[in-house]
Motif scaffolding. Structure first.
Motif, PDB file in Angstrom:
ATOM      1  N   CYS A   1      48.735  42.185  35.234  1.00 37.34           N
ATOM      2  CA  CYS A   1      49.559  42.412  36.428  1.00 37.34           C
ATOM      3  C   CYS A   1      49.410  43.837  36.935  1.00 37.34           C
ATOM      4  O   CYS A   1      49.349  44.072  38.152  1.00 37.34           O
ATOM      5  N   GLY A   2      49.333  44.804  36.019  1.00 34.09           N
ATOM      6  CA  GLY A   2      49.133  46.190  36.435  1.00 34.09           C
ATOM      7  C   GLY A   2      47.801  46.383  37.132  1.00 34.09           C
ATOM      8  O   GLY A   2      47.707  47.082  38.152  1.00 34.09           O
ATOM      9  N   ALA A   3      46.753  45.754  36.602  1.00 36.87           N
ATOM     10  CA  ALA A   3      45.426  45.856  37.217  1.00 36.87           C
ATOM     11  C   ALA A   3      45.400  45.187  38.586  1.00 36.87           C
ATOM     12  O   ALA A   3      44.793  45.690  39.533  1.00 36.87           O
ATOM     13  N   ALA A   4      46.073  44.052  38.712  1.00 33.83           N
ATOM     14  CA  ALA A   4      46.125  43.362  40.005  1.00 33.83           C
ATOM     15  C   ALA A   4      46.903  44.183  41.027  1.00 33.83           C
ATOM     16  O   ALA A   4      46.574  44.200  42.220  1.00 33.83           O
ATOM     17  N   ALA A   5      47.933  44.908  40.560  1.00 35.62           N
ATOM     18  CA  ALA A   5      48.804  45.653  41.474  1.00 35.62           C
ATOM     19  C   ALA A   5      48.094  46.812  42.158  1.00 35.62           C
ATOM     20  O   ALA A   5      48.378  47.113  43.322  1.00 35.62           O
ATOM     21  N   VAL A   6      47.171  47.475  41.462  1.00 36.94           N
ATOM     22  CA  VAL A   6      46.506  48.634  42.082  1.00 36.94           C
ATOM     23  C   VAL A   6      45.512  48.204  43.156  1.00 36.94           C
ATOM     24  O   VAL A   6      44.993  49.040  43.887  1.00 36.94           O
TER      25      VAL A   6
ATOM     26  N   PRO B   1      48.378  34.890  42.436  1.00 40.10           N
ATOM     27  CA  PRO B   1      48.113  34.314  41.113  1.00 40.10           C
ATOM     28  C   PRO B   1      46.640  34.363  40.725  1.00 40.10           C
ATOM     29  O   PRO B   1      46.302  34.585  39.556  1.00 40.10           O
ATOM     30  N   GLU B   2      45.742  34.166  41.719  1.00 38.61           N
ATOM     31  CA  GLU B   2      44.313  34.176  41.397  1.00 38.61           C
ATOM     32  C   GLU B   2      43.845  35.564  40.986  1.00 38.61           C
ATOM     33  O   GLU B   2      42.925  35.703  40.171  1.00 38.61           O
ATOM     34  N   GLU B   3      44.484  36.623  41.524  1.00 43.96           N
ATOM     35  CA  GLU B   3      44.123  37.986  41.131  1.00 43.96           C
ATOM     36  C   GLU B   3      44.574  38.270  39.709  1.00 43.96           C
ATOM     37  O   GLU B   3      43.867  38.932  38.939  1.00 43.96           O
ATOM     38  N   ILE B   4      45.757  37.808  39.357  1.00 47.17           N
ATOM     39  CA  ILE B   4      46.232  37.982  37.977  1.00 47.17           C
ATOM     40  C   ILE B   4      45.303  37.265  37.014  1.00 47.17           C
ATOM     41  O   ILE B   4      44.913  37.811  35.977  1.00 47.17           O
ATOM     42  N   SER B   5      44.921  36.035  37.354  1.00 47.35           N
ATOM     43  CA  SER B   5      44.018  35.268  36.486  1.00 47.35           C
ATOM     44  C   SER B   5      42.671  35.950  36.351  1.00 47.35           C
ATOM     45  O   SER B   5      42.089  36.009  35.258  1.00 47.35           O
ATOM     46  N   LYS B   6      42.170  36.494  37.454  1.00 50.24           N
ATOM     47  CA  LYS B   6      40.883  37.188  37.432  1.00 50.24           C
ATOM     48  C   LYS B   6      40.944  38.417  36.527  1.00 50.24           C
ATOM     49  O   LYS B   6      40.036  38.678  35.731  1.00 50.24           O
ATOM     50  N   CYS B   7      42.023  39.179  36.642  1.00 50.40           N
ATOM     51  CA  CYS B   7      42.191  40.361  35.796  1.00 50.40           C
ATOM     52  C   CYS B   7      42.377  39.976  34.334  1.00 50.40           C
ATOM     53  O   CYS B   7      41.882  40.654  33.426  1.00 50.40           O
ATOM     54  N   MET B   8      43.070  38.867  34.092  1.00 58.99           N
ATOM     55  CA  MET B   8      43.310  38.430  32.723  1.00 58.99           C
ATOM     56  C   MET B   8      42.005  38.042  32.026  1.00 58.99           C
ATOM     57  O   MET B   8      41.838  38.288  30.821  1.00 58.99           O
ATOM     58  N   LEU B   9      41.085  37.464  32.783  1.00 59.74           N
ATOM     59  CA  LEU B   9      39.802  37.063  32.207  1.00 59.74           C
ATOM     60  C   LEU B   9      39.001  38.270  31.713  1.00 59.74           C
ATOM     61  O   LEU B   9      38.185  38.153  30.809  1.00 59.74           O
ATOM     62  N   GLY B  10      39.231  39.431  32.313  1.00 59.13           N
ATOM     63  CA  GLY B  10      38.479  40.619  31.931  1.00 59.13           C
ATOM     64  C   GLY B  10      39.141  41.457  30.861  1.00 59.13           C
ATOM     65  O   GLY B  10      38.691  42.563  30.560  1.00 59.13           O
TER      66      GLY B  10
END
Length: 408
Positions: free
Chosen positions: A345-350, A361-370
């Protein structure tokens, strides 16, 4: 049907795959799969407790200007992007991201939950002016349930946001005046309350005196407690906050905040964390920007890397982390799960302007995969802290402290 009955009753070690294989044809396998999924959903719907999560603290109106450098006196700094106006504040940002996670992810995450949040309630005070009405209107467009009377002048924060840091000019107004009488305790503290998060301790000066009693009442109802200190604009960093920590299950703070609030000389983060654990805080979570986050308890240490992102605006990234961590930790009872959600969530927020837009939600999922899972190890200072706990006279913790530790 026989396979389904065996799998449903738990007889033997029959799995969904086994049932599908021994049932003739694709249609039979699909039927078994469907029936077992229906059974699992029914069981989980009965077993998982439905609770509400509550966020208490600051609500600002943020005016955000994207700058490459700070303006100089008697000068006019031109910027390329329009100035944006958003509802903000640590409590509001955290509540919006939590409510969005509950709305968009709870169905997929149901099977790993020990508790399910059905709503997020924000408790605060808003202004009885044009800025306060703007904040109220914007918040009501989100999934957040707002519990906030309207009185006086709305707190406003002008944010100058750069690629690596930011600066603020703030009028506290309603944030400074927020006190216990503004809170609807019949909503805040009930049998349905699963967790209470206190945001921006140092900003909410009018609420500080009431916090110990509020925390004790919430814990008596079985709720867990978290706290975010936020920056102390007075520069004093009074140690009164440390006296609350025996009531706190999770303290979430930036590395700088941890060092400042403990008055540890130099940049010895481990020493600063040890001070907080000595005050009987059960878990200290420290955000470290591009380096991710760490979490430390009396017995374990988690080191969580994050995903590198192109920075658009850092406003609200720490609040997004707090929302993600609380969503993952409270419902699953798993620190590692909380750290992964927090860093995602922090990575998606910036990657977006402002801290109060619900994260896609897709940005959170994308960041979570990394993000790789946290590395867990035993802190080198754990033994010393345990010795201090057993040898020093400490404040008496609430009766449910042991169960809170087990949940960690």
């Amino acid at each position: 049907v026989r396979c389904y009955r065996m799998a449903s009753s738990g007889g033997g070690q029959l799995t969904l795959r086994d049932a599908a294989l021994v049932t003739s044809g694709v249609v039979g396998g699909a039927l078994v799969s469907y029936l077992l999924q229906r059974r699992d959903k029914r069981l989980h719907s009965h077993e998982v407790a439905r609770k509400s999560i509550h966020v208490v603290g600051d609500v600002y109106l943020d005016m955000i200007a994207k700058v490459s450098s700070l303006p100089k006196w008697d000068g006019d700094t031109l910027i390329e992007m329009p100035i944006e106006t958003h509802p903000g504040g640590s409590a509001l940002n955290t509540a919006i991201q939590l409510a969005s996670l509950i709305e968009t992810r709870n169905r997929d995450d149901l099977t790993m939950m020990r508790m399910r949040f059905d709503k997020c309630v924000l408790h605060s005070l808003v202004g009885d002016d044009v800025y306060g009405r703007l904040v109220t209107e914007r918040v009501r467009q989100t999934p957040v349930v707002l519990s906030a009377p309207s009185v006086g002048g709305q707190g406003v924060c002008i944010c100058l946001s750069g690629s690596d840091d930011r600066a603020f000019v703030s009028y506290r107004g309603t944030v400074e005046r927020l006190c216990e009488r503004d809170l609807d305790k019949s909503i805040l503290i009930s049998e349905k309350t699963g967790h209470v998060h206190f945001a921006a301790y140092y900003d909410c000066t009018g609420l500080q005196e009431a916090m110990p009693a509020l925390m004790q009442e919430a814990r008596a109802k079985g709720a867990t407690i978290s706290l975010v200190p936020q920056s102390d604009q007075s520069g004093e960093w009074k140690t009164d906050l440390q006296d609350l920590l025996y009531l706190v299950d999770v303290l979430i703070a930036s590395e700088e905040e941890v060092l400042m609030m403990t008055h540890v000389e130099g940049s010895d983060l481990d020493a600063a964390i040890a001070v907080l654990l000595e005050k009987r805080c059960k878990l200290v979570v420290v955000t470290r920007g591009k380096m991710g986050a760490i979490a430390v308890s009396l017995t374990d240490r988690w080191e969580q890397p994050t995903k590198a992102r192109q920075v658009v605006d850092t406003t609200g990234a720490g609040d997004a982390f707090a929302a993600g961590f609380l969503y993952g930790w409270c419902q699953a009872g798993d620190v590692s799960n909380g750290l992964i959600y927090g860093c995602a969530c922090g990575a998606a927020a910036v990657g977006q302007m402002g801290g109060s837009h619900p994260l896609p939600p897709e940005e959170i999922s994308k960041c979570m995969l990394g993000i790789t899972p946290a590395h867990v190890l035993t802190p080198h200072h754990a033994g010393r802290i345990h010795h201090l706990h057993t040898s020093q006279s400490m404040p008496t913790a609430p009766s449910d402290t042991s169960s809170a530790r087990r949940r960690l």
